[in-house]
Design a protein around this motif. Structure first.
Motif, short mmCIF file in Angstrom:
data_model
loop_
_atom_site.label_atom_id
_atom_site.label_comp_id
_atom_site.label_asym_id
_atom_site.label_seq_id
_atom_site.Cartn_x
_atom_site.Cartn_y
_atom_site.Cartn_z
N MET A 1 55.54 63.78 69.75
CA MET A 1 55.68 63.91 68.37
C MET A 1 55.84 62.44 67.82
O MET A 1 56.45 61.59 68.41
CB MET A 1 57.00 64.74 68.26
N ALA A 2 55.22 62.08 66.79
CA ALA A 2 55.13 60.89 66.34
C ALA A 2 56.40 60.71 65.42
O ALA A 2 56.99 59.22 65.44
CB ALA A 2 53.77 60.67 65.21
N GLY A 3 56.78 61.60 64.69
CA GLY A 3 58.20 61.35 64.13
C GLY A 3 57.65 60.75 62.60
O GLY A 3 59.00 60.35 62.04
N PHE A 4 56.67 60.33 62.21
CA PHE A 4 56.42 59.79 60.87
C PHE A 4 55.01 60.12 60.45
O PHE A 4 54.34 60.73 61.20
CB PHE A 4 56.54 58.18 61.19
N GLY A 5 55.06 60.14 59.11
CA GLY A 5 53.59 60.46 58.55
C GLY A 5 53.36 61.59 57.93
O GLY A 5 52.40 61.92 57.32
N GLU A 6 54.14 62.60 58.34
CA GLU A 6 54.13 64.01 58.17
C GLU A 6 54.10 64.03 56.58
O GLU A 6 54.99 63.74 56.07
CB GLU A 6 55.22 64.94 58.85
N PRO A 7 53.16 65.01 55.98
CA PRO A 7 53.13 64.95 54.46
C PRO A 7 54.16 65.89 53.93
O PRO A 7 54.14 66.12 52.65
CB PRO A 7 51.74 65.67 54.13
N VAL A 81 53.66 73.06 78.56
CA VAL A 81 54.64 71.94 78.97
C VAL A 81 53.92 71.29 80.18
O VAL A 81 53.26 71.98 81.03
CB VAL A 81 56.17 72.51 79.49
N ARG A 82 53.60 69.98 80.07
CA ARG A 82 53.11 69.35 81.16
C ARG A 82 53.39 69.61 82.78
O ARG A 82 54.90 69.46 82.53
CB ARG A 82 52.92 67.75 80.81
N GLY A 83 52.74 69.93 83.47
CA GLY A 83 53.65 69.89 84.82
C GLY A 83 52.78 68.64 85.84
O GLY A 83 52.42 67.86 85.34
N ALA A 84 52.82 69.39 86.97
CA ALA A 84 52.43 67.87 87.91
C ALA A 84 51.04 68.11 88.12
O ALA A 84 50.46 67.51 89.11
CB ALA A 84 53.25 68.17 89.49
N THR A 85 50.29 69.07 87.75
CA THR A 85 48.73 69.37 88.10
C THR A 85 47.97 68.89 86.66
O THR A 85 48.46 69.06 85.76
CB THR A 85 48.49 70.63 88.58
N LEU A 115 52.42 73.64 70.63
CA LEU A 115 53.14 72.36 71.20
C LEU A 115 52.54 72.02 72.32
O LEU A 115 52.97 72.91 73.35
CB LEU A 115 54.82 72.97 71.14
N THR A 116 52.23 70.97 72.31
CA THR A 116 51.79 70.34 73.75
C THR A 116 52.73 69.36 74.31
O THR A 116 52.61 68.11 73.75
CB THR A 116 50.29 69.96 73.59
N VAL A 117 53.56 69.25 75.06
CA VAL A 117 54.58 68.52 75.50
C VAL A 117 54.88 68.17 76.82
O VAL A 117 54.32 69.00 77.72
CB VAL A 117 55.88 69.03 74.82
N ASP A 118 55.77 66.99 77.16
CA ASP A 118 56.05 66.74 78.61
C ASP A 118 57.07 67.41 79.10
O ASP A 118 57.30 67.55 80.30
CB ASP A 118 56.24 65.10 78.40
N GLN A 122 61.14 68.46 74.36
CA GLN A 122 60.36 68.29 73.39
C GLN A 122 59.90 69.34 72.70
O GLN A 122 59.82 69.05 71.30
CB GLN A 122 59.23 67.27 73.77
N ALA A 123 59.63 70.48 73.17
CA ALA A 123 59.25 71.65 72.43
C ALA A 123 60.29 72.19 71.48
O ALA A 123 60.00 72.63 70.47
CB ALA A 123 58.90 72.81 73.61
N ARG A 124 61.51 72.08 72.15
CA ARG A 124 62.63 72.72 71.29
C ARG A 124 62.78 71.74 70.02
O ARG A 124 63.06 72.39 69.04
CB ARG A 124 64.05 72.74 72.24
N ASP A 125 62.78 70.63 70.13
CA ASP A 125 62.50 69.84 69.03
C ASP A 125 61.53 69.86 67.80
O ASP A 125 61.76 69.52 66.91
CB ASP A 125 62.69 68.13 69.42
N ARG A 126 60.52 70.74 68.19
CA ARG A 126 59.59 70.94 67.35
C ARG A 126 59.43 72.34 66.93
O ARG A 126 58.71 72.68 66.23
CB ARG A 126 58.16 70.39 68.09
N ALA A 127 60.17 73.31 67.62
CA ALA A 127 60.22 74.44 67.27
C ALA A 127 60.67 75.16 66.16
O ALA A 127 60.75 76.31 66.13
CB ALA A 127 60.58 75.31 68.79
#
Length: 166
Positions: A1-7, A81-85, A115-118, A122-127
């Motif tokens: 998440m960039a955290g800036f620039g959202e209109p 959520v990004r995994g190991a593969t 939401l495409t997150v690590d 991070q997902a909870r912070d955007r949901a």
């Protein structure tokens, strides 16, 4: 998440429009809330929402296309959520390419609220939860309706000549 620039995600006047919301069931504790926020955003704009659920994010595009054929806009919601593969990369590419193609083929806005997150944090912070920094269910719906209004404006002004030859 960039955290800036959202209109910003202020409701737009979209009375009479229809919003198709399709959401994955993976990470239901987050996607259920995102769906609630998308439906609330549609209502705040005067639009009517239809909701469909699918197993995972890969299944979003096919249902999004069906919704695009009967709704003014579509909002696709999910959590990857990004995994190991490399699976994360394949899923994200498939969903993004599919939703983009549908928007262009159908000529209707299709919001990418996946939401495409690590991490799940991070997902909870955007949901759009009470302690979240962002609300992608709400913001994606407002963005799609705003785009539909812009498409309508372009279509109604298509008969007006613009450019050097006007």
């Amino acid at each position: 998440m960039a955290g800036f620039g959202e209109p910003g995600a202020t409701p737009v006047e979209a009375s009479g429009m229809t919003v198709g919301v399709v959401a994955a069931r993976w990470h239901a504790e987050l996607t259920d809330h995102m769906v609630e926020r998308a439906v609330a955003a549609a209502a705040a704009c005067g639009a009517r929402a239809t909701v469909a659920r699918v197993a995972g994010s890969v299944e979003l595009p096919v249902v999004a296309q069906a919704l695009a054929r009967r709704c003014d806009v579509v909002v696709a919601l999910g959590v990857v959520v990004r995994g190991a593969t490399a699976h994360f990369d394949y899923v994200c590419r498939s969903v993004t390419d599919g939703l983009t193609r549908i928007a262009l083929d159908e000529g209707k806005p299709v919001a990418h609220g996946v939401l495409t997150v690590d991490t799940i944090e991070q997902a909870r912070d955007r949901a759009g939860l009470p302690d979240s920094a962002e609300d992608k269910g709400w913001a994606s719906t407002i963005a799609a309706l705003d785009a539909a209004l812009a498409v309508r404006q372009v279509a109604t002004s298509a008969n007006q000549r613009v450019g050097f030859g006007a």
